[in-house]
Design an enzyme around this catalytic site. Structure first.
Site, PDB file in Angstrom:
ATOM      1  N   HIS A 309       0.859  -1.234   0.006  1.00 25.02           N
ATOM      2  CA  HIS A 309       0.016  -0.092  -0.156  1.00 25.02           C
ATOM      3  C   HIS A 309       0.937   1.231   0.016  1.00 25.02           C
ATOM      4  CE1 HIS A 309      -3.020   2.857   1.016  1.00 25.02           C
ATOM      5  NE2 HIS A 309      -3.957   1.923   0.593  1.00 25.02           N
ATOM      6  N   ASP A 367      -7.921  -5.519   0.261  1.00 28.18           N
ATOM      7  CA  ASP A 367      -8.331  -6.327  -1.018  1.00 28.18           C
ATOM      8  C   ASP A 367      -7.918  -7.771  -1.178  1.00 28.18           C
ATOM      9  OD1 ASP A 367      -9.804  -4.202  -2.177  1.00 28.18           O
ATOM     10  OD2 ASP A 367      -8.114  -3.371  -3.251  1.00 28.18           O
TER      11      ASP A 367
HETATM   12  N1  CMC Z   1       4.123  -7.489  -4.808  1.00 26.05           N
HETATM   13  C1  CMC Z   1       5.589  -7.264  -5.215  1.00 26.05           C
HETATM   14  N2  CMC Z   1       6.234  -6.475  -4.885  1.00 26.05           N
HETATM   15  C2  CMC Z   1       5.686  -5.152  -4.530  1.00 26.05           C
HETATM   16  C3  CMC Z   1       4.353  -5.080  -4.319  1.00 26.05           C
HETATM   17  C4  CMC Z   1       3.533  -6.182  -4.693  1.00 26.05           C
HETATM   18  N3  CMC Z   1       2.185  -5.991  -4.479  1.00 26.05           N
HETATM   19  N4  CMC Z   1       3.831  -3.796  -4.059  1.00 26.05           N
HETATM   20  C5  CMC Z   1       5.073  -3.066  -3.997  1.00 26.05           C
HETATM   21  N5  CMC Z   1       6.119  -3.749  -4.309  1.00 26.05           N
HETATM   22  C6  CMC Z   1       7.530  -3.471  -4.268  1.00 26.05           C
HETATM   23  C7  CMC Z   1       7.879  -2.754  -5.699  1.00 26.05           C
HETATM   24  O1  CMC Z   1       8.401  -3.408  -6.457  1.00 26.05           O
HETATM   25  C8  CMC Z   1       8.989  -1.823  -5.038  1.00 26.05           C
HETATM   26  O2  CMC Z   1      10.355  -2.641  -4.966  1.00 26.05           O
HETATM   27  P1  CMC Z   1      11.753  -2.103  -5.348  1.00 26.05           P
HETATM   28  O3  CMC Z   1      12.030  -0.994  -3.834  1.00 26.05           O
HETATM   29  O4  CMC Z   1      12.600  -3.217  -5.085  1.00 26.05           O
HETATM   30  O5  CMC Z   1      11.657  -1.291  -6.381  1.00 26.05           O
HETATM   31  C9  CMC Z   1       8.731  -1.813  -3.385  1.00 26.05           C
HETATM   32  O6  CMC Z   1       7.748  -2.750  -3.237  1.00 26.05           O
HETATM   33  C10 CMC Z   1       8.052  -0.212  -3.030  1.00 26.05           C
HETATM   34  O7  CMC Z   1       6.923  -0.358  -3.875  1.00 26.05           O
HETATM   35  P2  CMC Z   1       6.243   1.019  -4.570  1.00 26.05           P
HETATM   36  O8  CMC Z   1       5.854   0.588  -6.188  1.00 26.05           O
HETATM   37  O9  CMC Z   1       7.128   2.251  -4.662  1.00 26.05           O
HETATM   38  O10 CMC Z   1       5.161   0.999  -3.830  1.00 26.05           O
HETATM   39  P3  CMC Z   1       3.921   2.113  -4.156  1.00 26.05           P
HETATM   40  O11 CMC Z   1       3.355   2.985  -2.914  1.00 26.05           O
HETATM   41  O12 CMC Z   1       4.052   3.089  -5.501  1.00 26.05           O
HETATM   42  O13 CMC Z   1       2.493   1.135  -4.725  1.00 26.05           O
HETATM   43  C11 CMC Z   1       0.781  -0.280  -4.495  1.00 26.05           C
HETATM   44  C12 CMC Z   1       1.577   0.711  -3.931  1.00 26.05           C
HETATM   45  C13 CMC Z   1      -0.632  -0.384  -3.790  1.00 26.05           C
HETATM   46  C14 CMC Z   1       0.410   0.301  -5.996  1.00 26.05           C
HETATM   47  C15 CMC Z   1       1.490  -1.417  -4.791  1.00 26.05           C
HETATM   48  O14 CMC Z   1       1.809  -1.928  -3.355  1.00 26.05           O
HETATM   49  C16 CMC Z   1       0.983  -2.649  -5.615  1.00 26.05           C
HETATM   50  O15 CMC Z   1       0.779  -2.420  -6.986  1.00 26.05           O
HETATM   51  N6  CMC Z   1       0.151  -3.402  -4.835  1.00 26.05           N
HETATM   52  C17 CMC Z   1      -0.517  -4.561  -5.492  1.00 26.05           C
HETATM   53  C18 CMC Z   1      -1.969  -3.833  -6.172  1.00 26.05           C
HETATM   54  C19 CMC Z   1      -2.867  -3.887  -4.965  1.00 26.05           C
HETATM   55  O16 CMC Z   1      -3.078  -4.726  -4.014  1.00 26.05           O
HETATM   56  N7  CMC Z   1      -3.515  -2.755  -4.658  1.00 26.05           N
HETATM   57  C20 CMC Z   1      -4.542  -2.324  -3.681  1.00 26.05           C
HETATM   58  C21 CMC Z   1      -4.361  -1.178  -2.728  1.00 26.05           C
HETATM   59  S1  CMC Z   1      -5.409  -1.234  -1.214  1.00 26.05           S
HETATM   60  C22 CMC Z   1      -6.895  -0.770  -2.138  1.00 26.05           C
HETATM   61  C23 CMC Z   1      -6.980   0.576  -2.462  1.00 26.05           C
HETATM   62  O17 CMC Z   1      -6.632   1.526  -1.637  1.00 26.05           O
HETATM   63  O18 CMC Z   1      -6.918   1.119  -3.678  1.00 26.05           O
END
Ligand code: CMC
Length: 433
Positions: A309, A367
């Site tokens: 998240h 989710d």
């Molecule tokens: N699986 C594997 N790796 C992950 C995931 C995941 N679900 N989420 C983040 N990471 C990794 C990412 O690749 C990065 O790694 P590195 O530092 O090596 O490059 C690190 O963790 C930090 O991630 P980020 O992309 O900077 O995180 P963000 O804050 O930009 O993204 C997110 C948040 C929710 C978009 C992402 O965690 C994600 O895509 N999760 C899966 C989709 C999901 O379940 N979304 C629902 C969110 S809750 C409902 C809502 O409020 O909408």
């Protein structure tokens, strides 16, 4: 919001510096007010994804991502999920405080008065293919409400804003259920105002003319909880979209349609649908370790859906409540062996002990469980994000109203770092290589 201090910004190697105010709210970190940064130093700030930028002042929802705290108007989500219900939470989000008995009754009436949609809206559906994704229908039909209810589109009139808000909260479940029935080829079901918001929604989804349908109190409670937990989440992608669209003076129906479009993405509201797809694709628990390796592989773009998240870097408090509800619903439905739940539990166990996830503070989000509950309730995966949209409509509407009523509100207009070509002269076709 008050001034709590100041911060001095100095451009290294030059004499240029400026002092900016630090602002503080009731809770949360201080915020540097950079509104005069460009005029005093000629520089912008760079923050892709706005992860460190407060885009507005808000009194609605507070999140402490490190502590796993979520509060609506100061009330912890755990207390609201246990003691309140969705319609009371709607009142709270919209009005700032819990209602007394009379206020709640009046609010309930004001919402239920608007649950039906203009009969001509039915004809809209005929234009969609039967296999259209219901979120596509939601974007279209909610946006089209502006064409039916243009008697109350003056956003500067508080009463008209209120009526538009009631219409949206009341009609979005009706439209969502119509989208579902349309895909099934079943007749649309009119709302039943004597039922609770959650029960009426289940009724409109599940009733057919040929059979009686009784809403199970456990499923009603589970749906109510899903709605409460998803009702608002401060300045997330879809809410920011609603505010950005609203900042131009666009009408509320258009703004909420924009929010629905933003919610649809798998990184946001589409994640609950993506969780189930992911579990189905993995197939069996023995394939989980290989899948986890793929997720960890830097060269793959596979994500563990339902994990991680932007704000929660400890646990998602909504996920905890969802997990409990998930077990309650499966027990009520007599589902002892749900392979998808077993897979989800195994996945959670592996991920929570794996350094990749621990070091990145990736925990199950809301989710991860909501999809399993909805599936157990017999709701198809394509409707999952639609149900999120039904719940979030009150959050969007409350945030939109707050923005319109905020005297410091301006049109949203971020800047950029331009990295394209410098100025150059147009070349006639004959001179191009
Ligand atoms: N699986 C594997 N790796 C992950 C995931 C995941 N679900 N989420 C983040 N990471 C990794 C990412 O690749 C990065 O790694 P590195 O530092 O090596 O490059 C690190 O963790 C930090 O991630 P980020 O992309 O900077 O995180 P963000 O804050 O930009 O993204 C997110 C948040 C929710 C978009 C992402 O965690 C994600 O895509 N999760 C899966 C989709 C999901 O379940 N979304 C629902 C969110 S809750 C409902 C809502 O409020 O909408």
């Amino acid at each position: 919001m008050s001034k709590t201090g100041s911060i001095t910004v100095t451009i290294e190697g030059s004499n240029s510096s400026t002092t900016l105010p630090l602002l503080g709210g009731t809770l949360g970190p201080q915020v540097a007010d950079i509104r005069k940064l460009y005029s005093s130093l000629g520089i912008f700030t760079y923050d892709p994804g706005y992860g460190e930028t407060a885009s507005c002042e808000s009194k609605i929802t507070y999140i402490d991502g490190d502590a796993g705290v979520l509060m609506y108007r100061g009330y912890p989500i755990e207390q609201l999920a246990e003691k309140s219900d969705f319609i009371e939470v709607c009142y709270l989000l919209m009005n700032g405080d819990l209602p007394n008995k009379a206020e709640l009754e009046k609010f309930r009436k004001d919402v239920t008065y608007h649950t039906m949609v203009h009969e001509q809206i039915r004809r809209f559906f005929d234009g969609f293919r039967r296999d259209a994704h219901p979120m596509a229908i939601m974007c279209g039909v909610v946006g089209a409400l502006a064409a039916f209810y243009h008697d109350n589109l003056d956003i500067n009139d508080p009463r008209q804003r209120e009526v538009a808000a009631f219409r949206l909260i009341a009609k979005v479940p009706t439209i969502a259920a119509m989208a579902y029935k349309y895909a099934l080829g079943q007749p649309f079901v009119y709302p039943q105002n004597k039922l609770s918001y959650a029960a009426n929604f289940l009724y409109m989804l599940n009733t057919v003319p040929a059979e009686p349908y009784e809403v199970s109190p456990v499923l009603e409670r589970a749906m109510d909880r899903i709605l409460v937990l998803h009702a608002d989440h401060e300045q997330n992608a879809s809410t920011s979209t609603v505010r950005l669209a609203g900042s131009t003076g666009a009408n509320p129906f258009a703004c909420i349609a924009a929010g629905i479009a933003a919610l649809w993405g798998p990184a946001h509201g589409g994640a609950n649908e993506a969780v189930l797809k992911m579990l189905a694709e993995i197939g069996t628990p023995d394939k989980i370790p290989a899948f986890i390796e793929k997720v960890k592989d830097k060269n793959s773009d596979v994500k563990l859906m339902g994990f991680g998240h932007r704000v929660y870097k400890n646990f998602d408090p909504r996920a905890k409540i969802m997990k409990e509800t998930c077990h309650e619903v499966l027990a009520e439905l007599g589902i002892k062996d749900e392979p998808l739940l077993d897979m989800a539990m195994e996945m959670e166990r592996i991920a929570l002990t794996d350094d990749y996830f621990i070091s990145r503070k990736l925990y199950p989000n809301v989710d991860f469980y909501s999809g399993i509950i909805l599936k157990a309730m017999g709701i198809p995966t394509s409707m999952f994000t639609v149900i999120f949209a039904v719940a979030r409509t009150v959050g969007w509407v409350s945030q939109w109203k707050e923005m319109i009523e905020d005297p410091s509100q301006r049109i949203g207009r971020p800047r950029q770092i331009y990295t394209g070509a410098g100025a150059r002269d147009y070349k006639p076709m004959a001179e191009r290589g």
